[in-house]
Design an enzyme around this catalytic site. Sequence first.
Site: not given
Ligand code: BV8
Ligand code: ZN
Length: 251
Positions: A69, A99, A117, A156, A193
């Site tokens: 990526r 994000q 993120h 380390c 987005g």
């Molecule tokens: C947390 C970095 C708590 C990594 C990312 C069960 C188990 C564990 C956790 C959970 C669970 N249930 C819920 C959770 C919480 C979980 C969560 O939300 N899960 C969901 C999905 C069910 N969240 C977490 O785990 C977060 N942490 O809750 O911690 C905690 C507290 C204390 C101690 C310990 C823990 C952490 C979440 C962060 C994950 N990391 N990214 C990487 O990139 O590899 S998330 C990653 O996916 C992105 O960063 C982004 O946020 C997400 C994708 O979402 P979008 O950006 O919206 O993209 P997507 O493809 O989904 O959509 C694109 C959109 O664009 C569409 O709507 C489309 O229509 C539109 N589009 C397309 N083209 C265009 C457009 N719009 C405009 N113009 C265009 N041209």
């Molecule tokens: Zn180190």
Amino acid sequence: MISEAIITTIKKARRIVVFSGAGMSAESGVPTFRDDLTGLWQQYDFMKLATPEAFKADPALVWGWYEWRRTRLLAVEPNAGHQAIARWQAHYPLTIVTQNVDDLHERAGSYNVIHIHGSIFAPRCTKCKTPYEFESHYVQEPESGRRIDPPSCKVCEHPVRPGVVWFGEALHEPDLRAAIFAAENCDLVIAVGTSGVVQPAALIPRWAKDKGAVVVQINPSPTPIDEVSDYNIRMTAAQALPQIVEALNLD
Ligand code: BV8
Ligand code: ZN
């Protein structure tokens, strides 16, 4: 065409938050998470790969995915949507909460971008957290992708990990606080987005709305953010944002 009502509302805004997701980078050629993973990662679910468990189980598979990526990101350019936001930010107090783990907002000229993120360009040691410096040259990873053993920390010797927030990991407190502060102190949020699914990021438009901000969503498709948005622009980022900035007659 964007309605006069939306443009008039945007013109009145004095403290703006742009909340961006993967769709913001789609027109730069960066696949969103909704698009299928390709190559070596085709058979994996993004949600399972972007986790501490996946990295523990197979560090080379996960590090190889991030290198695939990252090197592809180095080969793409910011799109007209990123550029419009950077132009807008040169004239108005505008905070970007993204994000996305890419640096396309910054490469378009935006500053003070809050990466809630994390960043794919900020790997660190799994043990002592020392940031890891990538080699200056890079070779774009093959389309098919490959396993790559993560490098060792220069201090380390422990393995280095991607500088992103994985599913199941807490967001970096200072970034989350900065994002919440921006959302609760703005008068306009442009949510662009994002599928509005990942928590707690997806709450940002709600937090702003609860404090009286107007919420404008830019997304060709409906999302859960529709429930809080005052206006929905069913266009892409690179279509809508230049039109909005043009209508502001900035220069
Ligand atoms: C947390 C970095 C708590 C990594 C990312 C069960 C188990 C564990 C956790 C959970 C669970 N249930 C819920 C959770 C919480 C979980 C969560 O939300 N899960 C969901 C999905 C069910 N969240 C977490 O785990 C977060 N942490 O809750 O911690 C905690 C507290 C204390 C101690 C310990 C823990 C952490 C979440 C962060 C994950 N990391 N990214 C990487 O990139 O590899 S998330 C990653 O996916 C992105 O960063 C982004 O946020 C997400 C994708 O979402 P979008 O950006 O919206 O993209 P997507 O493809 O989904 O959509 C694109 C959109 O664009 C569409 O709507 C489309 O229509 C539109 N589009 C397309 N083209 C265009 C457009 N719009 C405009 N113009 C265009 N041209
Ligand atoms: Zn180190």
